[in-house]
Design a protein around this motif. Sequence first.
Motif, short mmCIF file in Angstrom:
data_model
loop_
_atom_site.label_atom_id
_atom_site.label_comp_id
_atom_site.label_asym_id
_atom_site.label_seq_id
_atom_site.Cartn_x
_atom_site.Cartn_y
_atom_site.Cartn_z
N VAL A 266 -4.20 -18.96 7.07
CA VAL A 266 -4.28 -19.47 8.53
C VAL A 266 -3.30 -18.78 9.20
N TYR B 160 -20.86 -22.19 -3.98
CA TYR B 160 -19.82 -23.35 -4.67
C TYR B 160 -18.87 -22.44 -5.63
N ASN C 215 -2.14 -24.55 -1.52
CA ASN C 215 -1.49 -24.95 -0.35
C ASN C 215 -0.94 -23.75 0.29
N LEU D 236 -14.62 -22.08 -5.94
CA LEU D 236 -13.70 -22.12 -6.98
C LEU D 236 -12.90 -20.70 -7.26
N TRP E 123 -2.16 -22.07 3.87
CA TRP E 123 -1.21 -22.00 5.04
C TRP E 123 -0.92 -20.65 5.39
N LEU F 33 -1.03 -34.88 0.75
CA LEU F 33 -2.37 -34.78 0.20
C LEU F 33 -2.21 -34.82 -1.26
C1 LIG Z 1 -3.86 -25.11 5.21
C2 LIG Z 1 -4.70 -25.17 4.19
C3 LIG Z 1 -3.97 -25.89 2.94
C4 LIG Z 1 -4.79 -26.35 1.71
N1 LIG Z 1 -4.03 -26.98 0.67
C5 LIG Z 1 -4.67 -27.24 -0.26
C6 LIG Z 1 -4.01 -27.93 -1.74
O1 LIG Z 1 -2.96 -28.22 -1.42
N2 LIG Z 1 -4.72 -27.90 -2.63
C7 LIG Z 1 -6.11 -27.76 -2.77
O2 LIG Z 1 -6.84 -27.90 -3.77
N3 LIG Z 1 -6.95 -27.05 -1.69
C8 LIG Z 1 -6.30 -26.92 -0.57
N4 LIG Z 1 -6.81 -26.01 0.56
C9 LIG Z 1 -8.26 -25.69 0.24
C10 LIG Z 1 -9.23 -26.29 0.65
O3 LIG Z 1 -9.28 -26.93 1.79
C11 LIG Z 1 -9.59 -27.52 -0.47
O4 LIG Z 1 -9.80 -27.27 -1.77
C12 LIG Z 1 -10.81 -28.47 -0.04
O5 LIG Z 1 -10.98 -28.86 1.19
C13 LIG Z 1 -10.80 -29.52 -1.02
O6 LIG Z 1 -12.14 -30.36 -0.92
P1 LIG Z 1 -13.31 -30.24 -1.88
O7 LIG Z 1 -12.92 -30.47 -3.42
O8 LIG Z 1 -14.54 -31.09 -1.28
O9 LIG Z 1 -13.82 -28.88 -1.68
P2 LIG Z 1 -15.37 -27.78 -2.23
O10 LIG Z 1 -15.73 -27.41 -0.80
O11 LIG Z 1 -16.34 -28.67 -2.73
O12 LIG Z 1 -14.72 -26.66 -3.06
C14 LIG Z 1 -14.75 -26.81 -4.44
C15 LIG Z 1 -13.25 -26.60 -5.24
O13 LIG Z 1 -13.01 -25.39 -4.65
C16 LIG Z 1 -11.37 -24.91 -4.39
N5 LIG Z 1 -11.36 -24.66 -3.21
C17 LIG Z 1 -12.48 -24.76 -2.00
N6 LIG Z 1 -11.85 -24.04 -0.92
C18 LIG Z 1 -10.55 -23.67 -1.49
C19 LIG Z 1 -9.93 -22.56 -0.97
N7 LIG Z 1 -9.60 -22.33 0.64
N8 LIG Z 1 -8.53 -22.30 -1.39
C20 LIG Z 1 -8.39 -22.59 -2.73
N9 LIG Z 1 -9.27 -23.29 -3.57
C21 LIG Z 1 -10.35 -23.78 -2.57
C22 LIG Z 1 -11.02 -26.53 -4.50
O14 LIG Z 1 -10.54 -26.61 -5.72
C23 LIG Z 1 -12.28 -27.26 -4.20
O15 LIG Z 1 -12.06 -28.57 -4.96
C24 LIG Z 1 -6.19 -25.75 1.62
C25 LIG Z 1 -6.58 -25.41 2.54
C26 LIG Z 1 -5.90 -24.80 3.75
C27 LIG Z 1 -6.52 -24.32 5.06
#
Ligand SMILES: Cc1cc2nc3c(=O)[nH]c(=O)nc-3n(C[C@H](O)[C@H](O)[C@H](O)COP(=O)(O)OP(=O)(O)OC[C@H]3O[C@@H](n4cnc5c(N)ncnc54)[C@H](O)[C@@H]3O)c2cc1C
Length: 463
Positions: A383, A269, A376, A273, A380, A368
Amino acid sequence: MTHALIWFRNDLRLADNPALQAALRGGLVPVPVYIHAPEEEGDWAPGAASDAWRHRSLHALAADLQARGSRLQVFRGPSIDTLQTIQACTGAQAVFWNRRYEPAIEARDTLIKRNLQQHGVQAQSHNGALLFEPWQIETKNGDPYRVFTPFWRNASTRWRLPTCTDAPAHLPAPPLLPGALGIDALKLSPRLRWDSGFWSCWTPGERGAHAALARFSAQALDGYQQQRDRPDIPGTSHLSPHLHFGEITPWRIARTLENNPACNDRDAYLRELGWREFAHHLLHHFPHTPEANFNPRFDDFPWAAPESSLLTAWQQGRTGIPIVDAGMRELWQTGWMHNRVRMIVASLLTKNLRLHWQHGARWFWDTLVDASLANNSLGWQWVAGTGADAAPYYRVFNPVLQAQKFDPQGDYIARWVPELAPLAPTLRHAPWSGLPPHGYPAPIVDLASSRQAALAALERIHS
Ligand SMILES: Cc1cc2nc3c(=O)[nH]c(=O)nc-3n(C[C@H](O)[C@H](O)[C@H](O)COP(=O)(O)OP(=O)(O)OC[C@H]3O[C@@H](n4cnc5c(N)ncnc54)[C@H](O)[C@@H]3O)c2cc1C
């Protein structure tokens, strides 16, 4: 008693708030203010879903302040003029805030700090959002990182979490400021209630953030590593909008997880972060990347001309590709989409439809509730294959195989695309292999030939 303005921005909380603590430590009366100035965000003024969240989060903050004897006073920008006016009318000796890292905001805040200091006002900003400041982690040569794993390895050696501080039980009453507006006057909440479905999933505000963390810690943390890719089960924390609006800090999350005895998956996790930290690191060092390819090789990539019918079908969740439609409809109805599905829908847009990733980034930005310029842009570009440490462009997700693997029974699809719910699970993944239900569209793109076309396009920039 002397006053200090506490300029709330994306830090809509009272616990773990370094700006607020600085005022209290200095024996100053905090004067909480919020200034609405979307035009100061450059090309990235908050989108409609973010506004809807902010409206509720501001109300929650105002109620929390009121319960402690204080009050939130709200203004419309410009920020510098507003701060100067309030400072003059209160005689405040200081203005404290927590930093934001979007390029336009960093530039604005630098000017504001200088301006206030020139007028003899103490202007102080704090880290209220990140485990590491974006400039704190650097390579041996003093350069920014471009690859996540060494970035996070280095960051992990410097792990020093701040202690958590609860919200103050009482706060002194600030003076009433002339010109303060009601939160509703900012018109952040949509008049046509397209957001009505959001609020059964979300509770904006600090209390909602702490409840989401407690829920995740008790129910989903153990098993996170295995379940985080499954959109059909609630396996992730759903903390992203709370983090974005600063209703909770990453260090409170990390400390809470440290104290959880059933914490096998804590490191997995924290690594997520870490991606958030990395995204802020990249945005700070490469401020052009919300608009421009991180990898300039892609500047010559032959993106398809945007065809509005394809883009609209993608936005509305009517592509005829079930997992994509499920994700886009989840986004529209809840303001959020599962990370695995974000990757799948982004791959379809940038590879099978070969549309520039900016089209997707802009749609996400508006829809979102967690829209964050750093995350974001990173997501983007990752991917699309144009970014730092990105998935290579030639790795084109097959949305049917992805759905079979991560939504094996098609439950996620059935939930968001109810017209497919009556089908057997295998048909939910690819309804065209049976008799698709009436009204569900045929795929807007042939997955195999569009993949080949994408790879051929890639050849053109590599040759
Ligand atoms: C095309 C695309 C666009 C995205 N746009 C955003 C956005 O605008 N805002 C956003 O917060 N996240 C974005 N993400 C990352 C990710 O999808 C989300 O943070 C995540 O789905 C949030 O759900 P969660 O809090 O349950 O995640 P959890 O799996 O519980 O993760 C915990 C925290 O870690 C951070 N985190 C997790 N994965 C990522 C990641 N790949 N990149 C950066 N931080 C991450 C987030 O702050 C998240 O709340 C994007 C991912 C993709 C592929």
